[in-house]
Design a protein around this motif. Structure first.
Motif, PDB file in Angstrom:
ATOM      1  N   TYR A 146       0.865  -1.134  -0.040  1.00  0.00           N
ATOM      2  CA  TYR A 146      -0.109   0.071  -0.089  1.00  0.00           C
ATOM      3  C   TYR A 146       1.009   1.188  -0.009  1.00  0.00           C
ATOM      4  CZ  TYR A 146      -3.279   3.608   1.351  1.00  0.00           C
ATOM      5  OH  TYR A 146      -4.245   4.718   1.078  1.00  0.00           O
ATOM      6  N   SER A 147       0.564   2.070  -0.822  1.00  0.00           N
ATOM      7  CA  SER A 147       1.285   3.500  -0.855  1.00  0.00           C
ATOM      8  C   SER A 147       0.406   4.526  -0.502  1.00  0.00           C
ATOM      9  CB  SER A 147       1.856   3.800  -2.117  1.00  0.00           C
ATOM     10  OG  SER A 147       2.434   4.804  -2.392  1.00  0.00           O
ATOM     11  N   GLY A 148       0.601   5.474   0.590  1.00  0.00           N
ATOM     12  CA  GLY A 148      -0.458   6.204   0.864  1.00  0.00           C
ATOM     13  C   GLY A 148       0.027   6.918   2.249  1.00  0.00           C
ATOM     14  N   ASP A 149      -0.921   7.869   2.673  1.00  0.00           N
ATOM     15  CA  ASP A 149      -0.719   8.740   3.827  1.00  0.00           C
ATOM     16  C   ASP A 149      -1.885   8.255   4.905  1.00  0.00           C
ATOM     17  OD1 ASP A 149       2.169   9.729   3.317  1.00  0.00           O
ATOM     18  OD2 ASP A 149       0.803   9.781   1.478  1.00  0.00           O
ATOM     19  N   SER A 150      -1.383   9.180   6.114  1.00  0.00           N
ATOM     20  CA  SER A 150      -2.747   9.512   6.955  1.00  0.00           C
ATOM     21  C   SER A 150      -3.360   8.304   7.545  1.00  0.00           C
ATOM     22  CB  SER A 150      -3.373  10.885   6.507  1.00  0.00           C
ATOM     23  OG  SER A 150      -2.640  11.955   6.383  1.00  0.00           O
ATOM     24  N   THR A 151      -4.883   8.746   7.473  1.00  0.00           N
ATOM     25  CA  THR A 151      -5.845   7.582   8.308  1.00  0.00           C
ATOM     26  C   THR A 151      -6.175   6.619   7.078  1.00  0.00           C
ATOM     27  OG1 THR A 151      -7.611   9.315   7.857  1.00  0.00           O
ATOM     28  CG2 THR A 151      -6.654   9.241  10.093  1.00  0.00           C
ATOM     29  N   ASP A 152      -6.276   6.908   5.808  1.00  0.00           N
ATOM     30  CA  ASP A 152      -6.152   5.925   4.718  1.00  0.00           C
ATOM     31  C   ASP A 152      -5.170   4.658   5.042  1.00  0.00           C
ATOM     32  OD1 ASP A 152      -8.423   7.239   3.770  1.00  0.00           O
ATOM     33  OD2 ASP A 152      -7.354   8.523   2.375  1.00  0.00           O
ATOM     34  N   ALA A 153      -4.036   5.339   4.962  1.00  0.00           N
ATOM     35  CA  ALA A 153      -2.843   4.388   5.376  1.00  0.00           C
ATOM     36  C   ALA A 153      -2.977   3.573   6.438  1.00  0.00           C
ATOM     37  CB  ALA A 153      -1.431   5.120   5.152  1.00  0.00           C
ATOM     38  N   LEU A 154      -3.397   3.986   7.591  1.00  0.00           N
ATOM     39  CA  LEU A 154      -3.373   3.577   8.998  1.00  0.00           C
ATOM     40  C   LEU A 154      -4.578   2.255   8.864  1.00  0.00           C
ATOM     41  CD1 LEU A 154      -2.527   3.181  11.958  1.00  0.00           C
ATOM     42  CD2 LEU A 154      -4.521   4.928  12.474  1.00  0.00           C
ATOM     43  N   TYR A 155      -5.571   2.498   8.073  1.00  0.00           N
ATOM     44  CA  TYR A 155      -6.598   1.419   7.923  1.00  0.00           C
ATOM     45  C   TYR A 155      -5.848   0.367   6.913  1.00  0.00           C
ATOM     46  CZ  TYR A 155     -10.818  -1.089   6.354  1.00  0.00           C
ATOM     47  OH  TYR A 155     -11.371  -2.207   6.075  1.00  0.00           O
ATOM     48  N   ALA A 156      -5.222   0.744   5.967  1.00  0.00           N
ATOM     49  CA  ALA A 156      -4.757  -0.356   5.048  1.00  0.00           C
ATOM     50  C   ALA A 156      -3.832  -1.133   5.929  1.00  0.00           C
ATOM     51  CB  ALA A 156      -3.818   0.389   3.753  1.00  0.00           C
ATOM     52  N   ILE A 157      -2.796  -0.532   6.688  1.00  0.00           N
ATOM     53  CA  ILE A 157      -1.883  -1.230   7.652  1.00  0.00           C
ATOM     54  C   ILE A 157      -2.845  -2.314   8.271  1.00  0.00           C
ATOM     55  CG2 ILE A 157      -0.097  -1.213   9.262  1.00  0.00           C
ATOM     56  CD1 ILE A 157       0.524   1.739   8.150  1.00  0.00           C
ATOM     57  N   LYS A 158      -3.860  -1.738   9.017  1.00  0.00           N
ATOM     58  CA  LYS A 158      -4.222  -2.534  10.068  1.00  0.00           C
ATOM     59  C   LYS A 158      -5.297  -3.771   9.457  1.00  0.00           C
ATOM     60  CE  LYS A 158      -4.796   0.668  13.922  1.00  0.00           C
ATOM     61  NZ  LYS A 158      -5.604   1.504  14.856  1.00  0.00           N
ATOM     62  N   THR A 159      -5.322  -3.784   8.112  1.00  0.00           N
ATOM     63  CA  THR A 159      -6.085  -4.859   7.445  1.00  0.00           C
ATOM     64  C   THR A 159      -5.156  -6.175   7.365  1.00  0.00           C
ATOM     65  OG1 THR A 159      -5.231  -4.473   5.144  1.00  0.00           O
ATOM     66  CG2 THR A 159      -7.256  -3.422   5.823  1.00  0.00           C
ATOM     67  N   GLY A 160      -4.029  -5.920   7.426  1.00  0.00           N
ATOM     68  CA  GLY A 160      -3.130  -6.873   7.581  1.00  0.00           C
ATOM     69  C   GLY A 160      -2.909  -7.768   6.159  1.00  0.00           C
ATOM     70  N   ALA A 161      -3.308  -7.014   5.225  1.00  0.00           N
ATOM     71  CA  ALA A 161      -3.528  -7.727   3.752  1.00  0.00           C
ATOM     72  C   ALA A 161      -2.033  -7.505   3.164  1.00  0.00           C
ATOM     73  CB  ALA A 161      -4.503  -7.147   3.131  1.00  0.00           C
ATOM     74  N   PHE A 162      -1.391  -6.426   3.618  1.00  0.00           N
ATOM     75  CA  PHE A 162      -0.142  -6.001   2.763  1.00  0.00           C
ATOM     76  C   PHE A 162       1.139  -6.226   3.494  1.00  0.00           C
ATOM     77  CE2 PHE A 162      -3.699  -2.961   2.127  1.00  0.00           C
ATOM     78  CZ  PHE A 162      -3.831  -3.265   0.757  1.00  0.00           C
ATOM     79  N   ASP A 163       2.175  -6.653   2.476  1.00  0.00           N
ATOM     80  CA  ASP A 163       3.313  -6.983   2.866  1.00  0.00           C
ATOM     81  C   ASP A 163       4.295  -5.462   2.926  1.00  0.00           C
ATOM     82  OD1 ASP A 163       3.053  -9.759   2.683  1.00  0.00           O
ATOM     83  OD2 ASP A 163       2.978  -9.131   0.472  1.00  0.00           O
ATOM     84  N   THR A 164       4.111  -4.485   2.290  1.00  0.00           N
ATOM     85  CA  THR A 164       5.013  -3.512   2.145  1.00  0.00           C
ATOM     86  C   THR A 164       4.223  -1.957   2.230  1.00  0.00           C
ATOM     87  OG1 THR A 164       4.986  -3.063  -0.331  1.00  0.00           O
ATOM     88  CG2 THR A 164       6.651  -4.643   0.707  1.00  0.00           C
ATOM     89  N   PHE A 165       4.861  -1.089   2.783  1.00  0.00           N
ATOM     90  CA  PHE A 165       4.110   0.266   2.957  1.00  0.00           C
ATOM     91  C   PHE A 165       5.057   1.407   2.715  1.00  0.00           C
ATOM     92  CE2 PHE A 165       3.385   3.475   6.606  1.00  0.00           C
ATOM     93  CZ  PHE A 165       2.327   4.292   5.830  1.00  0.00           C
ATOM     94  N   GLU A 166       4.467   2.115   1.447  1.00  0.00           N
ATOM     95  CA  GLU A 166       5.042   3.482   1.289  1.00  0.00           C
ATOM     96  C   GLU A 166       4.465   4.692   1.506  1.00  0.00           C
ATOM     97  OE1 GLU A 166       6.369   5.472  -3.261  1.00  0.00           O
ATOM     98  OE2 GLU A 166       6.752   3.294  -2.944  1.00  0.00           O
ATOM     99  N   THR A 167       5.222   5.542   2.337  1.00  0.00           N
ATOM    100  CA  THR A 167       4.644   6.751   2.737  1.00  0.00           C
ATOM    101  C   THR A 167       5.592   8.018   2.801  1.00  0.00           C
ATOM    102  OG1 THR A 167       3.128   7.667   4.757  1.00  0.00           O
ATOM    103  CG2 THR A 167       5.362   6.424   5.257  1.00  0.00           C
ATOM    104  N   SER A 168       4.972   9.447   2.882  1.00  0.00           N
ATOM    105  CA  SER A 168       5.738  10.278   3.087  1.00  0.00           C
ATOM    106  C   SER A 168       6.254  10.886   4.234  1.00  0.00           C
ATOM    107  CB  SER A 168       4.919  11.783   2.321  1.00  0.00           C
ATOM    108  OG  SER A 168       4.464  11.475   1.169  1.00  0.00           O
ATOM    109  N   VAL A 169       7.538  10.690   4.298  1.00  0.00           N
ATOM    110  CA  VAL A 169       8.339  11.125   5.698  1.00  0.00           C
ATOM    111  C   VAL A 169       9.586  11.899   5.417  1.00  0.00           C
ATOM    112  CG1 VAL A 169       9.159   8.956   5.794  1.00  0.00           C
ATOM    113  CG2 VAL A 169       9.133  10.282   7.976  1.00  0.00           C
TER     114      VAL A 169
END
Length: 298
Positions: A146-169
Motif C-alpha cells: 500500500y502506498s499512501g498517507d494518514s488515516t487511509d494508510a492506517l486503515y490499510a496497514i491494520k487490514t493485515g493484507a499488505f507486505d509493504t508500505f510506502e509513505t511520505s516522511v
C-alpha cells in the motif's frame, strides 16, 4: 551501500532507492535513463519504484533496464486508469493496469505491486485487495503493498493484507512517524519513505511554480531549521539522513532525471544515520511548529 532487511520479505534493499516519477513526467530520454540507472545500479542501487500514472516512467525503465532485471527489485503501483477505458479503482481496470505495467516494464513479474493512495472507503469494499492477492497467486508480483498517507494508510496497514508500505516522511512531513510507521513495524512490513528530502522546497525564495511543492514550501516558513540556511548539499544530507534514521524505514526513494544525481545522493546517505541528539532536535523543532492540518502528503 548499506542494505536493510525489508521487513518480513526476503529482500535486502539499498537504503537509497530510485523513484521513477521525475523521469516519467519530464519525459527524459532513454539515453539519459540508461546512463542514470546503469551507473546507479553499478554504485549499489537495488530498488526502483515507479507507478502506472507516472507518464512514460514504466516504459523508460523497461526499455533501458530489462536486461538487468536480476540486479534490482522492481516496485510499481496501480489504482489510476491512466488511459484505460474503465474508472479508477474498478477491479477489472486494476487487472488490466497490472498487466499493462508488466508489459511496459518488460518483465514477467514485479517484486511489489502497491495500491496507489487508495482511500479507506474503497479499501473497505475488499475487491481491490483481492485483485492484488490474485496477481500474487498468479506470480505477477511477489508481494503486495500500500502506498499512501494518514488515516487511509492506517486503515490499510491494520487490514493485515499488505507486505509493504510506502509513505511520505521527511523533515517537513512527520505524521507517519507516530501514526502509521509504528503500526507497519508491528506487522513486519517493508517500509519505503517517499519524498525523503521534502522536494528541497526550502530552497525556493518564492512559491514554486510546481504545486506539488507548495505545501512543503509553506511549512518551511514555519520550521526554524538552522541547517537549511547554509550550504545546500549539507542541508540535503541532513534531511536525507533524518529520513533514513526514522525507526522502521528501510529505504528512501529519491527521484531525479539528472544522470549523476542519484550517485551524489548515495554519497550523502552513505554517511549513515544521524546521531540520536541530531534526530531528536529535528523532531522537537517539528513538534513545536506542527499545525493541525500538517497531515501526510499524498
Amino acid at each position: 551501500m548499506e542494505r536493510r532487511t525489508f521487513g518480513k520479505t526476503d529482500m535486502k534493499v539499498s537504503v537509497l532507492g530510485f523513484g521513477g516519477a521525475e523521469v516519467g513526467y519530464s519525459e527524459a530520454t532513454p539515453e539519459t535513463v540508461d546512463r542514470l540507472l546503469g551507473t546507479a545500479l553499478d554504485a549499489g542501487l537495488n530498488v526502483i519504484d515507479t507507478a502506472e500514472c507516472y507518464n512514460i516512467s514504466e516504459e523508460l525503465i523497461g526499455s533501458t533496464m530489462s536486461h538487468r532485471r536480476n540486479d534490482f527489485y522492481l516496485f510499481t503501483k496501480c489504482g489510476h486508469s491512466s488511459g484505460l477505458s474503465r474508472e479508477d479503482w474498478d477491479p477489472r481496470m486494476l487487472e488490466l493496469s497490472i498487466d499493462r505495467s508488466l508489459k511496459r516494464l518488460k518483465t514477467d513479474y514485479v517484486d511489489t505491486i502497491q495500491l496507489h493512495s487508495c482511500s479507506e472507503e474503497i479499501l473497505r469494499k475488499g475487491d481491490v485487495i483481492e485483485v492484488l492477492e490474485r496477481a500474487k497467486e498468479k506470480g505477477k508480483t511477489r508481494y503486495i503493498g500500500y502506498s499512501g498517507d494518514s488515516t487511509d494508510a492506517l486503515y490499510a496497514i491494520k487490514t493485515g493484507a499488505f507486505d509493504t508500505f510506502e509513505t511520505s516522511v521527511n523533515i517537513a512531513d512527520q505524521e507517519a512517524i507516530e501514526l502509521t510507521i509504528p503500526e507497519a513495524v508491528k506487522r513486519g512490513m517493508g517500509i519505503i519513505a517517499k519524498r525523503p528530502i521534502a522536494n528541497v522546497a526550502w530552497n525556493y525564495d518564492s512559491k514554486p511554480d510546481n504545486d506539488y511543492y507548495h505545501e512543503y514550501w509553506e511549512r518551511f516558513k514555519e520550521l526554524p531549521y538552522n541547517f537549511l540556511k547554509g550550504d545546500l548539499t549539507e542541508a540535503v544530507e541532513k534531511a536525507l539522513r533524518f529520513t533514513l534514521t526514522v525507526p522502521g524505514v528501510h529505504t528512501a526513494i529519491v527521484g531525479t532525471a539528472k544522470a549523476n544525481r542519484w550517485i551524489e545522493n548515495a554519497e550523502l546517505a552513505n554517511k549513515g544515520n544521524l546521531s540520536e541528539d541530531e534526530y531528536h532536535k529535528i523532531r522537537s523543532i517539528f513538534q513545536e511548529a506542527v499545525q493541525p492540518d500538517w497531515v501526510g502528503q499524498v
